[in-house]
Design a protein around this motif. Sequence first.
Motif, PDB file in Angstrom:
ATOM      1  N   ALA A  68      70.599 115.789   9.161  1.00  0.00           N
ATOM      2  CA  ALA A  68      71.485 116.350   8.034  1.00  0.00           C
ATOM      3  C   ALA A  68      70.883 117.387   7.150  1.00  0.00           C
ATOM      4  O   ALA A  68      71.204 117.665   6.013  1.00  0.00           O
ATOM      5  N   ASP A  69      69.730 117.909   7.634  1.00  0.00           N
ATOM      6  CA  ASP A  69      68.922 119.031   7.195  1.00  0.00           C
ATOM      7  C   ASP A  69      69.789 120.103   6.662  1.00  0.00           C
ATOM      8  O   ASP A  69      70.349 120.651   7.544  1.00  0.00           O
ATOM      9  N   GLY A  70      69.737 120.655   5.445  1.00  0.00           N
ATOM     10  CA  GLY A  70      70.447 121.807   4.873  1.00  0.00           C
ATOM     11  C   GLY A  70      72.026 121.384   4.594  1.00  0.00           C
ATOM     12  O   GLY A  70      72.953 122.088   4.125  1.00  0.00           O
TER      13      GLY A  70
ATOM     14  N   ASP B   7      59.861 113.932  19.113  1.00  0.00           N
ATOM     15  CA  ASP B   7      59.651 115.485  18.386  1.00  0.00           C
ATOM     16  C   ASP B   7      60.916 116.026  18.464  1.00  0.00           C
ATOM     17  O   ASP B   7      61.796 115.556  19.341  1.00  0.00           O
ATOM     18  N   TYR B   8      61.263 116.881  17.717  1.00  0.00           N
ATOM     19  CA  TYR B   8      62.690 117.328  17.247  1.00  0.00           C
ATOM     20  C   TYR B   8      62.750 118.794  17.189  1.00  0.00           C
ATOM     21  O   TYR B   8      61.967 119.377  16.417  1.00  0.00           O
ATOM     22  N   VAL B   9      63.531 119.361  18.015  1.00  0.00           N
ATOM     23  CA  VAL B   9      63.672 120.878  17.737  1.00  0.00           C
ATOM     24  C   VAL B   9      65.298 121.251  17.656  1.00  0.00           C
ATOM     25  O   VAL B   9      66.194 120.352  18.129  1.00  0.00           O
ATOM     26  N   ALA B  10      65.565 122.453  16.676  1.00  0.00           N
ATOM     27  CA  ALA B  10      66.941 122.496  16.624  1.00  0.00           C
ATOM     28  C   ALA B  10      67.149 124.033  16.927  1.00  0.00           C
ATOM     29  O   ALA B  10      66.912 124.808  15.976  1.00  0.00           O
ATOM     30  N   PRO B  11      67.236 124.311  18.180  1.00  0.00           N
ATOM     31  CA  PRO B  11      67.177 125.960  18.389  1.00  0.00           C
ATOM     32  C   PRO B  11      68.410 126.462  17.751  1.00  0.00           C
ATOM     33  O   PRO B  11      69.527 126.062  17.818  1.00  0.00           O
ATOM     34  N   ALA B  12      68.341 127.888  17.595  1.00  0.00           N
ATOM     35  CA  ALA B  12      69.437 128.345  16.802  1.00  0.00           C
ATOM     36  C   ALA B  12      70.303 129.184  17.857  1.00  0.00           C
ATOM     37  O   ALA B  12      71.516 129.544  17.591  1.00  0.00           O
ATOM     38  N   THR B  13      69.779 129.326  19.098  1.00  0.00           N
ATOM     39  CA  THR B  13      70.679 129.879  20.060  1.00  0.00           C
ATOM     40  C   THR B  13      70.768 129.043  21.446  1.00  0.00           C
ATOM     41  O   THR B  13      69.882 128.418  21.547  1.00  0.00           O
ATOM     42  N   LEU B  14      71.784 129.437  22.297  1.00  0.00           N
ATOM     43  CA  LEU B  14      71.975 128.763  23.451  1.00  0.00           C
ATOM     44  C   LEU B  14      70.782 129.124  24.621  1.00  0.00           C
ATOM     45  O   LEU B  14      70.550 128.112  25.080  1.00  0.00           O
ATOM     46  N   ASP B  15      70.663 130.274  24.498  1.00  0.00           N
ATOM     47  CA  ASP B  15      69.480 130.964  25.390  1.00  0.00           C
ATOM     48  C   ASP B  15      68.288 130.100  25.069  1.00  0.00           C
ATOM     49  O   ASP B  15      67.412 129.597  25.944  1.00  0.00           O
ATOM     50  N   LEU B  51      63.745 115.669  21.441  1.00  0.00           N
ATOM     51  CA  LEU B  51      65.054 115.839  21.328  1.00  0.00           C
ATOM     52  C   LEU B  51      65.522 117.356  21.002  1.00  0.00           C
ATOM     53  O   LEU B  51      64.709 118.053  20.067  1.00  0.00           O
ATOM     54  N   ILE B  52      66.298 117.940  21.490  1.00  0.00           N
ATOM     55  CA  ILE B  52      66.929 119.388  21.716  1.00  0.00           C
ATOM     56  C   ILE B  52      68.105 119.153  20.755  1.00  0.00           C
ATOM     57  O   ILE B  52      69.285 119.056  21.539  1.00  0.00           O
ATOM     58  N   ASP B  53      68.220 119.496  19.714  1.00  0.00           N
ATOM     59  CA  ASP B  53      69.493 119.349  18.787  1.00  0.00           C
ATOM     60  C   ASP B  53      70.275 120.749  19.101  1.00  0.00           C
ATOM     61  O   ASP B  53      69.857 121.843  18.466  1.00  0.00           O
ATOM     62  N   ILE B  54      71.389 120.460  19.817  1.00  0.00           N
ATOM     63  CA  ILE B  54      72.306 121.787  19.738  1.00  0.00           C
ATOM     64  C   ILE B  54      73.398 121.901  18.628  1.00  0.00           C
ATOM     65  O   ILE B  54      74.056 122.674  18.961  1.00  0.00           O
ATOM     66  N   GLY B  55      73.256 120.967  17.854  1.00  0.00           N
ATOM     67  CA  GLY B  55      74.107 121.196  16.673  1.00  0.00           C
ATOM     68  C   GLY B  55      73.790 122.111  15.726  1.00  0.00           C
ATOM     69  O   GLY B  55      74.851 122.259  15.050  1.00  0.00           O
ATOM     70  N   ARG B  56      72.899 122.843  15.819  1.00  0.00           N
ATOM     71  CA  ARG B  56      72.795 124.190  15.038  1.00  0.00           C
ATOM     72  C   ARG B  56      72.926 125.384  15.736  1.00  0.00           C
ATOM     73  O   ARG B  56      72.866 126.481  14.978  1.00  0.00           O
ATOM     74  N   ILE B  57      73.342 125.269  16.851  1.00  0.00           N
ATOM     75  CA  ILE B  57      73.811 126.413  17.490  1.00  0.00           C
ATOM     76  C   ILE B  57      75.102 127.231  17.015  1.00  0.00           C
ATOM     77  O   ILE B  57      76.208 126.323  17.026  1.00  0.00           O
ATOM     78  N   LYS B  58      75.134 128.383  16.696  1.00  0.00           N
ATOM     79  CA  LYS B  58      76.322 128.805  16.019  1.00  0.00           C
ATOM     80  C   LYS B  58      77.342 128.999  17.139  1.00  0.00           C
ATOM     81  O   LYS B  58      77.004 129.147  18.332  1.00  0.00           O
ATOM     82  N   ASP B  59      78.665 128.850  16.910  1.00  0.00           N
ATOM     83  CA  ASP B  59      79.708 129.274  17.759  1.00  0.00           C
ATOM     84  C   ASP B  59      79.798 128.248  19.209  1.00  0.00           C
ATOM     85  O   ASP B  59      79.806 128.807  20.194  1.00  0.00           O
ATOM     86  N   LEU B  60      79.509 127.090  18.944  1.00  0.00           N
ATOM     87  CA  LEU B  60      79.762 126.014  20.289  1.00  0.00           C
ATOM     88  C   LEU B  60      80.775 125.200  20.057  1.00  0.00           C
ATOM     89  O   LEU B  60      81.080 124.455  20.705  1.00  0.00           O
ATOM     90  N   ALA B  61      81.171 125.386  18.657  1.00  0.00           N
ATOM     91  CA  ALA B  61      82.596 124.246  18.293  1.00  0.00           C
ATOM     92  C   ALA B  61      83.690 125.415  18.062  1.00  0.00           C
ATOM     93  O   ALA B  61      83.758 125.931  17.071  1.00  0.00           O
TER      94      ALA B  61
END
Lengths: 154, 287
Positions: A68-70, B7-15, B51-61
């Motif tokens: 929910a960050d942001g 641990d948690y990461v939220a990458p910005a791109t699919l690559d 956990l690799i959160d893919i919810g913050r990658i632009k343009d996947l929805a």
Amino acid sequence: MKKAISINVNGTPHNTEVEPRMLLVHYLRDALALTGTHVGCETSLCGACTVLMDGQAVKSCTIFAVQADGSQVTTIEGLAQNGELHPVQEGFWERHGLQCGYCTPGMIIAAAQILERNPNPSQEEIRHGLEGNLCRCTGYQHIVEAVEYAAKKS
Amino acid sequence: MIPVQFDYVAPATLDEAARLLAEHQDEAKLLAGGHSLIPAMKLRLAQPSLLIDIGRIKDLAYITEEGDQIRIGAMTTHYQIEASERLKEICPLLPECAASIGDVQVRNKGTIGGSLAHADPAADWPAAILALDAEMIAVGAQGERTIRAQDFFVDMLTTSLEPNEILREIRVPQPQKNTAQAYMKVAQPASGFAVVGIAVNLTRGDDGRCQSANIGITGVAAKAYRASNVESALAGNALDEQTIAAAAAHAADGVDANSDLYASADYRRHLAEVYTRRAIQKAIAKL
Ligand SMILES: Cc1cc2nc3c(=O)[nH]c(=O)nc-3n(C[C@H](O)[C@H](O)[C@H](O)COP(=O)(O)OP(=O)(O)OC[C@H]3O[C@@H](n4cnc5c(N)ncnc54)[C@H](O)[C@@H]3O)c2cc1C
Ligand code: FES
Ligand code: FES
């Protein structure tokens, strides 16, 4: 390792460090002391923990706070505006939509989502929209009437 | 009901997500909507350390059309598909299936990509994706590949995705004229999942006969399947009540049906037949 997150809850920004495993509902209740959002089943089934996240009704026991960050979160505490009850809150008051009140915050948030998407729902649409919220007291009839009241009112 | 630490990461791109997954594939899990993974983590059935959160990658929805294909991004939520007016018009099976999943809150957060990758034997999407003969686009460290729906579901909770692959997109052939579609399910009353779920996608020729029929069935077996004996009993024949009933009798041919507290294997097979018949009738009633 803790993560710094920034969440706007009911219009107020909050910057906090949380463990990634902290659920959004625990963040709201334990870190922010917003205990209006309830924990019922903890297993994604009862809807007592429902909040709005960026306008979408979600079960906050099935979301990590870091997700929910942001985002903008609205809980039951943030629904009334300028001291005026939200039409759904007023409906629950006027139509006696609760008994013990445990399910009520989640019910009201879910009902607000129904009306936001469909301002004139039929009884069936109201019941369908509340499928994710369980009530052990009322038998639902008064809850449905409360939502109908709110639909007429707004 | 608190997961073990991770641990948690939220990458910005699919690559970036693909690189992280390739690097940590033994201990990491992708996080999409979280509505299958988080419950499993709370029960400690899943204990990923990253956990690799893919919810913050632009343009996947997204839901777009490209040539004769409908393209749906993996992170598109059940609700976005349910609410798509365009899909209701051109491929109603998708929004109908979406609307049958769980409840409003689950549909607001759960994603089509997460559901397909999870491959729960009682999930709804696999039936529709099979009946639509869709293709999955997977991205891995070695690049991209296309997997046909028929080859995607391998077993209970198992797909043909490699541990380092991310499902990026679902491609659905645009239904032609005179296509009839429907999704019907018997929902488990407590969980909402499918005891049986039947997806129908068939075309009627100008002569009124069934030109082709695709039937996807979920909930009955360890994985969703195409009911090929039903399909061949329909193809080329008139779509009358007797033909449909005779075809539906093959709904669980050769299938090792699941049995649980709610429905025995025999009952599931029975439901598969009855609901296959009803779903075909529901679909052709729309023509
Ligand atoms: C109360 C409740 C009721 C439900 N009822 C139903 C129902 O009636 N029918 C139904 O079908 N489902 C139902 N579900 C499940 C729901 O649809 C989930 O959203 C879905 O199964 C998983 O999608 P997700 O986006 O939440 O994935 P997640 O839970 O985030 O991920 C699931 C798994 O897939 C992997 N994964 C996710 N995305 C990708 C990707 N793009 N590429 C590769 N791997 C990926 C993850 O690593 C994880 O292992 C229900 C869930 C709940 C909590
Ligand atoms: S506490 Fe979240 S659904 Fe019951
Ligand atoms: S009022 Fe008691 S659970 Fe709903």
